[in-house]
Design a protein around this motif. Sequence first.
Motif, mmCIF file in Angstrom:
data_model
loop_
_atom_site.group_PDB
_atom_site.id
_atom_site.type_symbol
_atom_site.label_atom_id
_atom_site.label_comp_id
_atom_site.label_asym_id
_atom_site.label_seq_id
_atom_site.Cartn_x
_atom_site.Cartn_y
_atom_site.Cartn_z
ATOM 1 N N LYS A 157 4.547 -4.223 7.604
ATOM 2 C CA LYS A 157 5.964 -4.145 7.277
ATOM 3 C C LYS A 157 6.223 -2.856 6.498
ATOM 4 O O LYS A 157 5.375 -2.418 5.726
ATOM 5 N N VAL A 158 7.373 -2.250 6.680
ATOM 6 C CA VAL A 158 7.714 -1.014 5.982
ATOM 7 C C VAL A 158 8.785 -1.297 4.947
ATOM 8 O O VAL A 158 9.797 -1.954 5.237
ATOM 9 N N ALA A 159 8.567 -0.827 3.725
ATOM 10 C CA ALA A 159 9.562 -0.935 2.666
ATOM 11 C C ALA A 159 9.874 0.472 2.169
ATOM 12 O O ALA A 159 9.034 1.115 1.524
ATOM 13 N N ALA A 160 11.046 0.969 2.506
ATOM 14 C CA ALA A 160 11.453 2.305 2.083
ATOM 15 C C ALA A 160 12.023 2.240 0.669
ATOM 16 O O ALA A 160 12.835 1.367 0.359
ATOM 17 N N VAL A 161 11.582 3.165 -0.182
ATOM 18 C CA VAL A 161 11.990 3.130 -1.584
ATOM 19 C C VAL A 161 12.496 4.493 -2.037
ATOM 20 O O VAL A 161 12.201 5.520 -1.425
ATOM 21 N N ASP A 162 13.241 4.458 -3.127
ATOM 22 C CA ASP A 162 13.675 5.679 -3.814
ATOM 23 C C ASP A 162 12.909 5.729 -5.124
ATOM 24 O O ASP A 162 13.118 4.896 -6.014
ATOM 25 N N LYS B 36 -5.949 -11.620 7.466
ATOM 26 C CA LYS B 36 -5.773 -12.534 6.341
ATOM 27 C C LYS B 36 -4.636 -12.130 5.400
ATOM 28 O O LYS B 36 -4.319 -12.864 4.470
ATOM 29 N N HIS B 37 -4.039 -10.958 5.640
ATOM 30 C CA HIS B 37 -3.081 -10.435 4.670
ATOM 31 C C HIS B 37 -1.781 -9.991 5.339
ATOM 32 O O HIS B 37 -1.772 -9.564 6.497
ATOM 33 N N ASN B 38 -0.712 -10.099 4.570
ATOM 34 C CA ASN B 38 0.558 -9.503 4.965
ATOM 35 C C ASN B 38 0.620 -8.128 4.307
ATOM 36 O O ASN B 38 0.600 -8.027 3.076
ATOM 37 N N LEU B 39 0.699 -7.074 5.103
ATOM 38 C CA LEU B 39 0.654 -5.714 4.568
ATOM 39 C C LEU B 39 2.036 -5.080 4.582
ATOM 40 O O LEU B 39 2.720 -5.077 5.607
ATOM 41 N N THR B 40 2.434 -4.540 3.428
ATOM 42 C CA THR B 40 3.686 -3.808 3.307
ATOM 43 C C THR B 40 3.379 -2.358 2.976
ATOM 44 O O THR B 40 2.696 -2.071 1.982
ATOM 45 N N ALA B 41 3.846 -1.441 3.801
ATOM 46 C CA ALA B 41 3.672 -0.014 3.560
ATOM 47 C C ALA B 41 4.861 0.495 2.755
ATOM 48 O O ALA B 41 6.013 0.412 3.196
ATOM 49 N N ILE B 42 4.594 0.987 1.550
ATOM 50 C CA ILE B 42 5.641 1.553 0.707
ATOM 51 C C ILE B 42 5.839 3.008 1.106
ATOM 52 O O ILE B 42 4.917 3.821 0.986
ATOM 53 N N THR B 43 7.024 3.344 1.589
ATOM 54 C CA THR B 43 7.290 4.710 2.033
ATOM 55 C C THR B 43 8.535 5.255 1.333
ATOM 56 O O THR B 43 9.390 4.494 0.869
ATOM 57 N N ARG B 44 8.614 6.549 1.274
ATOM 58 C CA ARG B 44 9.768 7.203 0.670
ATOM 59 C C ARG B 44 10.962 7.116 1.620
ATOM 60 O O ARG B 44 10.827 7.392 2.820
ATOM 61 N N ALA B 45 12.114 6.730 1.104
ATOM 62 C CA ALA B 45 13.320 6.625 1.929
ATOM 63 C C ALA B 45 13.604 7.963 2.608
ATOM 64 O O ALA B 45 13.551 9.023 1.984
ATOM 65 N N GLY B 46 13.860 7.903 3.908
ATOM 66 C CA GLY B 46 14.158 9.112 4.667
ATOM 67 C C GLY B 46 12.950 9.739 5.324
ATOM 68 O O GLY B 46 13.086 10.671 6.121
ATOM 69 N N SER B 47 11.749 9.241 5.008
ATOM 70 C CA SER B 47 10.540 9.810 5.622
ATOM 71 C C SER B 47 10.372 9.269 7.033
ATOM 72 O O SER B 47 10.939 8.233 7.395
ATOM 73 N N ASN B 48 9.580 9.967 7.820
ATOM 74 C CA ASN B 48 9.335 9.550 9.198
ATOM 75 C C ASN B 48 7.954 8.923 9.347
ATOM 76 O O ASN B 48 7.284 9.102 10.365
ATOM 77 N N THR B 49 7.541 8.187 8.333
ATOM 78 C CA THR B 49 6.220 7.584 8.339
ATOM 79 C C THR B 49 6.098 6.544 9.444
ATOM 80 O O THR B 49 6.933 5.651 9.563
ATOM 81 N N LEU C 34 0.830 -1.193 0.000
ATOM 82 C CA LEU C 34 0.000 0.000 0.000
ATOM 83 C C LEU C 34 0.870 1.250 0.000
ATOM 84 O O LEU C 34 1.824 1.365 0.776
ATOM 85 N N VAL C 35 0.524 2.175 -0.863
ATOM 86 C CA VAL C 35 1.216 3.468 -0.947
ATOM 87 C C VAL C 35 0.289 4.538 -0.378
ATOM 88 O O VAL C 35 -0.876 4.628 -0.769
ATOM 89 N N GLY C 36 0.790 5.342 0.552
ATOM 90 C CA GLY C 36 -0.022 6.400 1.144
ATOM 91 C C GLY C 36 -0.663 6.002 2.448
ATOM 92 O O GLY C 36 -1.809 6.359 2.733
ATOM 93 N N THR C 37 0.065 5.284 3.279
ATOM 94 C CA THR C 37 -0.518 4.700 4.495
ATOM 95 C C THR C 37 -0.966 5.730 5.524
ATOM 96 O O THR C 37 -1.802 5.412 6.372
ATOM 97 N N THR C 38 -0.425 6.941 5.481
ATOM 98 C CA THR C 38 -0.794 7.929 6.499
ATOM 99 C C THR C 38 -1.817 8.934 5.996
ATOM 100 O O THR C 38 -2.220 9.831 6.740
ATOM 101 N N GLY C 39 -2.262 8.808 4.768
ATOM 102 C CA GLY C 39 -3.281 9.706 4.245
ATOM 103 C C GLY C 39 -4.657 9.363 4.781
ATOM 104 O O GLY C 39 -4.865 8.313 5.400
ATOM 105 N N GLN C 40 -5.635 10.241 4.533
ATOM 106 C CA GLN C 40 -6.981 10.016 5.052
ATOM 107 C C GLN C 40 -7.546 8.685 4.570
ATOM 108 O O GLN C 40 -8.155 7.936 5.335
ATOM 109 N N LEU C 41 -7.377 8.377 3.287
ATOM 110 C CA LEU C 41 -7.880 7.117 2.744
ATOM 111 C C LEU C 41 -6.953 5.960 3.075
ATOM 112 O O LEU C 41 -7.405 4.875 3.445
ATOM 113 N N GLY C 42 -5.649 6.181 2.954
ATOM 114 C CA GLY C 42 -4.684 5.125 3.211
ATOM 115 C C GLY C 42 -4.789 4.570 4.619
ATOM 116 O O GLY C 42 -4.682 3.358 4.835
ATOM 117 N N LYS C 43 -5.035 5.441 5.600
ATOM 118 C CA LYS C 43 -5.159 4.992 6.988
ATOM 119 C C LYS C 43 -6.323 4.015 7.160
ATOM 120 O O LYS C 43 -6.244 3.068 7.934
#
Length: 321
Positions: free
Chosen positions: A62-67, A42-55, A22-31
């Motif tokens: 699980k958190v996956a930081a990306v560039d 039932k699911h394994n959830l991975t939050a896609i976040t921008r590298a260096g962010s304080n999400t 999921l991209v946008g985990t801290t937004g109004q809809l993403g939350k």
Amino acid sequence: MTSRYSRDAGPNFNNGIKNVALVGTTGQLGKVFVEHILKTGKHNLTAITRAGSNTNVPEGAKVAAVDYNDESSLVAALTGQDFLVITLALTAPPDTHSKLVRAAAKAGVPYIMPNAYGIDFYGKPTLLEDIPALQSILSNVKEVEEVGAQWIGLTPSFWFEYSLGVGPFTYGFDFPNKSVTFFDDGKTKVNTTTWPQRVPDDESDQSVTLAQFVNKPVYISSFRLNQREMLNSVNAFMKKTDDDWKISYQPAGKRSKEGWEELAKGDGRGFLKGMYSRVFQSPSDGVYETHNDLLGLPKEDLAQAVQDAHNWSVSQRASDN
């Protein structure tokens, strides 16, 4: 030969969605997505976040930081995912969606829910003609097909809590100033959906599969309302009457034109003002038939939804001060 039924596909066949990115985990809809995906268990959830962010994401994700400028980091984060849900803010760089879609295709993600939540531009071509921004959103959807993946579109029309409580440029309600603007006579209905509206957490809807909605929109709605009915509900919740409000009327077409003019001058709220009032023009382009019954969605309580919208509005104003 491909098995026709999952029961014949062998022990390693996966007939469900297990891994969700999921991209946008801290937004109004993403939350909301995060909350209910984790709640099912039932699911394994991975939050896609921008590298260096304080999400900060809830426990269990699980958190996956990306560039975003390095496709290989996106592909690595998306490899092994069954479903990618994209919820991006309007302020996101315009090429972000395309980067995610192309990386997901290279990673072999079979299903993508694109960042195309809102009004029914699939079935109402006049909306595409009158709201140019929708053309780029439709292009985002079609790009999923172009790269060889499959999309599932979620069409909820306008989100109720946000639209009622954010300000007069959406549903016309200005709570701090106790004023409301009715578009035309305020009696044009549209579909509207609360953030939590979802499939119940049980197995009663066994006939519903993602395959039924491949490269199609899924239509959901909590209520079909007009502004007059919204104000009636707000009055009931707040124990007010029309005498407590400054009520004005404005032709929806004129209001929509004003919104586009304000947007052209750099006021981003003009986009919302133009789009909302355009959809409220009669006959309404904001009404559609839903998949609620097919999905087993519960019937919601309007009074509770109004209270939630009011509470959200109050919290937003507090955070802005």
